[in-house]
Design a protein around this motif. Structure first.
Motif, PDB file in Angstrom:
ATOM      1  N   LEU A   1      40.790  69.143  62.090  1.00  0.00           N
ATOM      2  CA  LEU A   1      41.239  68.721  63.414  1.00  0.00           C
ATOM      3  C   LEU A   1      42.168  69.757  64.047  1.00  0.00           C
ATOM      4  O   LEU A   1      42.035  70.079  65.236  1.00  0.00           O
ATOM      5  CB  LEU A   1      41.948  67.374  63.330  1.00  0.00           C
ATOM      6  CG  LEU A   1      41.058  66.163  63.080  1.00  0.00           C
ATOM      7  CD1 LEU A   1      41.891  64.920  62.875  1.00  0.00           C
ATOM      8  CD2 LEU A   1      40.097  65.972  64.230  1.00  0.00           C
ATOM      9  N   MET A   2      43.085  70.296  63.257  1.00  0.00           N
ATOM     10  CA  MET A   2      44.011  71.287  63.807  1.00  0.00           C
ATOM     11  C   MET A   2      43.282  72.582  64.178  1.00  0.00           C
ATOM     12  O   MET A   2      43.586  73.191  65.207  1.00  0.00           O
ATOM     13  CB  MET A   2      45.137  71.565  62.816  1.00  0.00           C
ATOM     14  CG  MET A   2      46.073  70.380  62.669  1.00  0.00           C
ATOM     15  SD  MET A   2      47.420  70.690  61.540  1.00  0.00           S
ATOM     16  CE  MET A   2      48.515  71.630  62.590  1.00  0.00           C
TER      17      MET A   2
ATOM     18  N   SER B   1      41.988  63.764  52.976  1.00  0.00           N
ATOM     19  CA  SER B   1      42.849  63.613  54.151  1.00  0.00           C
ATOM     20  C   SER B   1      43.397  64.965  54.601  1.00  0.00           C
ATOM     21  O   SER B   1      43.522  65.216  55.807  1.00  0.00           O
ATOM     22  CB  SER B   1      43.983  62.628  53.875  1.00  0.00           C
ATOM     23  OG  SER B   1      44.847  63.128  52.900  1.00  0.00           O
ATOM     24  N   ARG B   2      43.719  65.849  53.658  1.00  0.00           N
ATOM     25  CA  ARG B   2      44.188  67.190  54.039  1.00  0.00           C
ATOM     26  C   ARG B   2      43.082  67.994  54.704  1.00  0.00           C
ATOM     27  O   ARG B   2      43.327  68.738  55.659  1.00  0.00           O
ATOM     28  CB  ARG B   2      44.729  67.923  52.813  1.00  0.00           C
ATOM     29  CG  ARG B   2      46.029  67.342  52.313  1.00  0.00           C
ATOM     30  CD  ARG B   2      46.752  68.257  51.345  1.00  0.00           C
ATOM     31  NE  ARG B   2      45.926  68.857  50.332  1.00  0.00           N
ATOM     32  CZ  ARG B   2      45.875  68.477  49.059  1.00  0.00           C
ATOM     33  NH1 ARG B   2      46.624  67.495  48.641  1.00  0.00           N
ATOM     34  NH2 ARG B   2      45.094  69.086  48.202  1.00  0.00           N
TER      35      ARG B   2
ATOM     36  N   ARG C   1      42.663  66.735  58.301  1.00  0.00           N
ATOM     37  CA  ARG C   1      43.775  67.213  59.130  1.00  0.00           C
ATOM     38  C   ARG C   1      43.589  68.693  59.460  1.00  0.00           C
ATOM     39  O   ARG C   1      43.827  69.116  60.595  1.00  0.00           O
ATOM     40  CB  ARG C   1      45.089  66.986  58.396  1.00  0.00           C
ATOM     41  CG  ARG C   1      46.297  67.268  59.254  1.00  0.00           C
ATOM     42  CD  ARG C   1      47.610  67.029  58.538  1.00  0.00           C
ATOM     43  NE  ARG C   1      47.520  66.093  57.448  1.00  0.00           N
ATOM     44  CZ  ARG C   1      48.229  66.174  56.340  1.00  0.00           C
ATOM     45  NH1 ARG C   1      49.089  67.142  56.170  1.00  0.00           N
ATOM     46  NH2 ARG C   1      48.095  65.282  55.391  1.00  0.00           N
ATOM     47  N   TYR C   2      43.164  69.489  58.490  1.00  0.00           N
ATOM     48  CA  TYR C   2      42.964  70.920  58.713  1.00  0.00           C
ATOM     49  C   TYR C   2      41.863  71.163  59.744  1.00  0.00           C
ATOM     50  O   TYR C   2      42.023  71.966  60.665  1.00  0.00           O
ATOM     51  CB  TYR C   2      42.618  71.612  57.391  1.00  0.00           C
ATOM     52  CG  TYR C   2      42.407  73.091  57.508  1.00  0.00           C
ATOM     53  CD1 TYR C   2      43.492  73.955  57.548  1.00  0.00           C
ATOM     54  CD2 TYR C   2      41.129  73.634  57.598  1.00  0.00           C
ATOM     55  CE1 TYR C   2      43.312  75.317  57.664  1.00  0.00           C
ATOM     56  CE2 TYR C   2      40.936  74.992  57.719  1.00  0.00           C
ATOM     57  CZ  TYR C   2      42.037  75.836  57.758  1.00  0.00           C
ATOM     58  OH  TYR C   2      41.846  77.174  57.879  1.00  0.00           O
TER      59      TYR C   2
ATOM     60  N   ALA D   1      48.450  74.511  60.196  1.00  0.00           N
ATOM     61  CA  ALA D   1      47.319  73.881  59.515  1.00  0.00           C
ATOM     62  C   ALA D   1      47.294  74.260  58.036  1.00  0.00           C
ATOM     63  O   ALA D   1      47.056  73.412  57.173  1.00  0.00           O
ATOM     64  CB  ALA D   1      46.006  74.284  60.188  1.00  0.00           C
TER      65      ALA D   1
ATOM     66  N   LEU E   1      50.273  72.465  56.223  1.00  0.00           N
ATOM     67  CA  LEU E   1      50.036  71.038  56.026  1.00  0.00           C
ATOM     68  C   LEU E   1      48.875  70.769  55.076  1.00  0.00           C
ATOM     69  O   LEU E   1      48.877  69.762  54.369  1.00  0.00           O
ATOM     70  CB  LEU E   1      49.797  70.359  57.369  1.00  0.00           C
ATOM     71  CG  LEU E   1      51.011  70.319  58.297  1.00  0.00           C
ATOM     72  CD1 LEU E   1      50.630  69.743  59.643  1.00  0.00           C
ATOM     73  CD2 LEU E   1      52.136  69.541  57.682  1.00  0.00           C
TER      74      LEU E   1
END
Length: 114
Positions: free
Chosen positions: A31-32, A24-25, A28-29, A72, A75
């Motif tokens: 996508l950012m 999941s991390r 997210r990375y 990014a 997070l």
């Protein structure tokens, strides 16, 4: 035609697996950083076409290209918050009375030795 299997019901208080958290991390990375790439492309297109209000849009794109990688990384290296009270949101107060740590005690007795 096969249907996609539904997610299993979670019956434990255990945290998500390390592999699941990492995945999941990573998503997210990526996508950012993709948003950062879009900011770079938009800035290049705006400069190339000499768009109106370039003085407004170019700093916004540059700000996005600077702040998004910083966020990014922060997070991506942060673990998800602990889910201490995962099952509490489904219960109502009428379902279960609150537990008291100690039973109600009578007031202490005083003995006069006179």
């Amino acid at each position: 035609m096969r249907r996609k299997a539904a997610r299993p019901i979670l019956i434990t208080d255990a945290d998500r697996s390390q592999a699941d958290q990492l995945r999941s991390r990573q998503v997210r990375y990526v996508l950012m950083m993709s948003v950062r790439g879009v900011c770079l492309l938009v800035a290049a297109i705006l400069v190339g076409t000499k768009a109106p209000l370039l003085w407004l849009w170019l700093p916004l794109c540059l700000l996005g290209m600077v702040l998004i990688p910083w966020l990014a990384v922060l997070l991506a290296n942060d673990r998800p918050p602990k889910e201490q009270y995962r099952f509490r949101h489904n219960r109502t107060e009428a379902d279960e009375p609150p537990q008291q740590a100690l039973p109600d005690a009578s007031p202490p007795k005083t003995i006069d030795a006179d």
